[in-house]
Write a protein that holds these residues in place. Structure first.
Motif, mmCIF file in Angstrom:
data_model
loop_
_atom_site.group_PDB
_atom_site.id
_atom_site.type_symbol
_atom_site.label_atom_id
_atom_site.label_comp_id
_atom_site.label_asym_id
_atom_site.label_seq_id
_atom_site.Cartn_x
_atom_site.Cartn_y
_atom_site.Cartn_z
ATOM 1 N N LYS A 273 -37.006 -19.137 13.218
ATOM 2 C CA LYS A 273 -38.348 -19.653 13.463
ATOM 3 C C LYS A 273 -39.066 -20.132 12.203
ATOM 4 N N ILE A 274 -38.724 -19.575 11.063
ATOM 5 C CA ILE A 274 -39.477 -19.841 9.832
ATOM 6 C C ILE A 274 -38.822 -20.966 9.044
ATOM 7 N N SER A 275 -39.657 -21.803 8.437
ATOM 8 C CA SER A 275 -39.147 -23.025 7.807
ATOM 9 C C SER A 275 -39.002 -22.951 6.295
ATOM 10 N N THR A 276 -39.681 -22.029 5.619
ATOM 11 C CA THR A 276 -39.627 -21.980 4.165
ATOM 12 C C THR A 276 -39.253 -20.585 3.674
ATOM 13 N N TYR A 277 -38.717 -20.526 2.463
ATOM 14 C CA TYR A 277 -38.341 -19.252 1.865
ATOM 15 C C TYR A 277 -39.561 -18.365 1.650
#
Length: 245
Positions: free
Chosen positions: A157-161
């Motif tokens: 679901k998450i797009s960035t580190y």
């Protein structure tokens, strides 16, 4: 299904086997610090009613370690999806989504169990006394499965580190200190305790501590962990299926 799951799991095992020595040495650092600082240091001045604080502490460390290792072991899936783009290899392969999720979760559970074994060996070396049982292993596995699924769902679901690291900050870190790992939840205000005692890590800590002291396991807590694991698997699979469509 079983062959697909084994294929995904085996790939992660090959990677772990090549780094096994470094993995074991790294897993020894944090438990030793906890055991020295809290078990030998602060623990000498803490009265827990029966037994030593070290005996009280070790089940909490096991629960905490199981959570952290399983979550962190599966977060590379996020890098595979966002940065390395290697997740496409699994998507193109004839592997069922459920098998991919299960294979990754089991690989994270393996890392968690190896780390838990290291903690137990260190705990006994430090003088802890625990009643080990097969049911304790079941509880540790369930806890590892739950937080591996949390990591997998977040990775889908998450797009960035940076956002991925916030899961640690806002979810795992508060649970690390509040879910009965270092002190009993009865010490918390009633309003906070209601929320804390719903969380899976609290049930894991209570179960491990109860069984480690020789008492029986709470069937309700076992059921809660099983439900968390099942729901986590369903949500993780749905998130992966939605991603590949």
């Amino acid at each position: 299904m079983l062959y697909d799951t084994w294929t995904v799991f085996w790939r992660d095992w090959v990677v772990l086997k090549r780094r096994l020595t470094k993995f074991i040495l790294a897993r020894m650092v944090a438990p030793m610090l906890y055991l020295v600082a809290f078990g030998w240091g602060l623990g000498r001045s803490i009265n827990v009613g029966s037994g030593s604080y070290l005996d009280f502490l070790v089940p909490g460390i096991l629960a905490l370690n199981s959570m952290n290792i399983s979550f962190n072991s599966i977060t590379p899936v996020h890098a595979e999806r966002i940065y390395h783009k290697s997740l496409e290899e699994y998507i193109l392969a004839p592997i069922r989504p459920a098998a991919y999720v299960l294979g990754k979760v089991l690989a994270a559970v393996l890392r968690s169990m190896l780390s838990s074994l290291i903690i137990l060996l260190l705990a006994y070396a430090f003088g802890a006394h625990l009643h080990l049982s097969a049911l304790m292993l079941v509880v540790l596995v369930l806890n590892a499965v739950i937080f591996a699924e949390v990591g997998f769902f977040a990775a889908m679901k998450i797009s960035t580190y940076e956002e991925m690291s916030q899961v640690n900050t806002y979810i795992l870190l508060p649970m690390s200190f509040l879910c009965g790992t270092f002190f009993a939840t009865q010490a918390l205000p009633a309003a906070i305790r209601v929320v804390i005692e719903i969380l899976p890590l609290t049930h894991t800590s209570m179960l491990l501590r109860s069984m480690g002291s020789g008492a029986g396991a709470d069937g309700v807590s076992l059921l809660v962990l099983a439900v968390y694991a099942l729901v986590g698997f369903i949500l993780s699979r749905q998130a992966f299926v939605k991603l590949i469509k």
